[in-house]
Design a protein around this motif. Structure first.
Motif, short mmCIF file in Angstrom:
data_model
loop_
_atom_site.label_atom_id
_atom_site.label_comp_id
_atom_site.label_asym_id
_atom_site.label_seq_id
_atom_site.Cartn_x
_atom_site.Cartn_y
_atom_site.Cartn_z
N LYS A 100 74.36 -55.52 1.84
CA LYS A 100 75.53 -54.64 1.96
C LYS A 100 76.55 -55.21 2.93
O LYS A 100 77.76 -55.13 2.69
N THR A 101 76.05 -55.79 4.03
CA THR A 101 76.94 -56.27 5.08
C THR A 101 76.56 -57.67 5.52
O THR A 101 75.38 -57.99 5.67
N GLU A 128 81.56 -57.98 8.79
CA GLU A 128 81.78 -57.55 10.17
C GLU A 128 81.78 -58.77 11.08
O GLU A 128 81.07 -59.74 10.83
N LEU A 146 76.75 -53.21 15.58
CA LEU A 146 76.97 -53.54 14.17
C LEU A 146 75.68 -53.48 13.38
O LEU A 146 75.66 -52.99 12.24
N ASN A 150 74.92 -50.89 10.35
CA ASN A 150 74.91 -51.55 9.03
C ASN A 150 73.52 -52.06 8.68
O ASN A 150 73.23 -53.26 8.80
N SER A 153 71.64 -55.91 6.58
CA SER A 153 72.64 -56.91 6.95
C SER A 153 72.10 -58.33 6.85
O SER A 153 70.91 -58.58 7.05
#
Length: 394
Positions: A100-101, A128, A146, A150, A153
């Motif tokens: 997703k991130t 990010e 972060l 998130n 990641s």
């Protein structure tokens, strides 16, 4: 001290201080390529006549050398690529698409930014960026924020900033990321020229390696992939040398690493890469680091004597590259003038435009050293900078 091992320095009067862009090659590396092309030039992993077998053996020997060099567990974890740029693109497109991130640092090279943009990611939308603190320090508190915000990641961080020489604490970054269930890839383009890398100690999941920045030929590199992720890694491209069985309805691929190395490789370059690693082993990292640190510190001391110089970080945890500007002077003008005096440095944004924009500058003058640079090189640089400043200020 080491220059006699490098033909470039016997054939050039240039003071070469652009090692962050590419390094010079020792004679053993150059000779190994000439030897391949003149003595046993043949393709690898295909034919079974004598020279083809020798080419394959020499090629595969480098995989073992690199595995041992970075302390990987198995040969299968070493996949040859064209370099760090291809390695990052390979993992980005063949493994990291479903995360997703993606989390990167503020000091990344474009090669660890644009592949994520190609996936449609942008800041706050699947991408990010960890803040930097004073002295360009990595903001660990922001990193944890972060990771908390998130889940799922993928962390992709440079080991050493090509623009500023800043060394990230990869062992700590990896531990924190793993604590939150994240996967970690490291851009090691600048690493092996300066530091001993142990992928087990760092516990990284992927580590991208450059050959040409490590005294090896251009167009050669590798990606280390922790064994447990090989089964989830999709082939980046397919074709010759990757195939187990093919008919017009179906094809099956070989196991790692061969399923990921489609087509004829840069055989001579990879053989040369092995010789570069052997050369480093021969002179030892302890000697490289001791000698290079002395020259790097001397460079810093001498630069600080110049008027109106601007730095963006200190050298307490940096190596290789030293970036600076002069107040009221355009960095390009400095580069042009000292080139006329046979001094090779890089000026510009160094493929790191985002951090330059954050700092409010268009670029820097970057001096990047290697272990073959010496005090004389620094003295000639300072003399040239002094003359250039006088010309530009008069």
């Amino acid at each position: 001290m080491f220059k006699n091992d490098f033909p470039y320095f016997q054939n050039s009067k240039v003071v070469y201080l652009d090692n962050g862009a590419t390094t010079q090659k020792p004679k053993s590396v150059i000779d190994s390529q000439v030897d391949y092309y003149t003595q046993y030039c043949a393709n690898t992993h295909r034919s079974n006549f004598g020279h083809a077998n020798k080419a394959t053996q020499e090629f595969e020997k480098v995989r073992v050398i690199l595995k041992e060099f970075i302390n990987a567990s198995k040969n299968e974890e070493i996949i040859f690529t064209k370099g760090v740029t291809e390695s990052i693109n390979f993992i980005a497109s063949s493994f990291a698409t479903h995360f997703k991130t993606v989390i990167i640092s503020s000091l990344e090279h474009h090669s660890n930014i644009t592949p994520w943009h190609m996936q449609g990611r942008s800041l706050g939308n699947g991408l990010e960026v960890v803040n930097f603190k004073e002295n360009l320090d990595f903001d660990f508190e922001h990193f944890e924020e972060l990771l908390k915000a998130n889940p799922n990641s993928f962390v992709s961080i440079t080991h050493i900033s090509n623009a500023f020489g800043k060394i990230h604490d990869i062992k700590t970054i990896t531990k924190i990321a793993h604590d939150y269930g994240a996967i970690v890839m490291i851009d090691g383009a600048q690493s092996l020229a300066h530091l001993k890398v142990d992928v087990k100690e760092l516990d990284v999941d992927f580590f991208a390696i450059s050959g040409h920045k490590t005294f090896a030929p251009t167009g050669v590199g590798a990606i280390y992939v922790k064994e447990k992720f090989l089964k989830d890694l999709k082939a980046y491209q397919t074709g010759g040398a990757t195939i187990n069985d093919v008919d017009f309805n179906h094809s099956t691929l070989l196991d790692s690493p061969y399923k990921f190395e489609a087509g004829t490789q840069n055989i001579a370059g990879i053989i040369g890469f092995g010789k570069a690693l052997e050369y480093i082993n021969h002179i030892h990292y302890k000697n490289i680091q001791s000698y290079e640190h002395n020259v790097y510190n001397y460079l810093d001391e001498e630069l600080k004597k110049l008027p109106d110089i601007i730095f963006y970080n200190d050298i307490s945890d940096s190596i290789g590259s030293r970036s600076f500007n002069f107040k009221g002077i355009v960095h390009d003008d400095i580069g042009i003038l000292i080139d006329k005096m046979n001094i090779a440095v890089r000026v510009g944004h160094h493929c790191a435009q985002p951090i330059m924009k954050k700092l409010g500058i268009k670029g820097t003058i970057r001096v990047s050293t290697a272990f073959y640079n010496d005090f004389v090189d620094v003295d000639k640089l300072i003399e040239a900078l002094t003359k250039a400043l006088k010309i530009l200020k008069d």
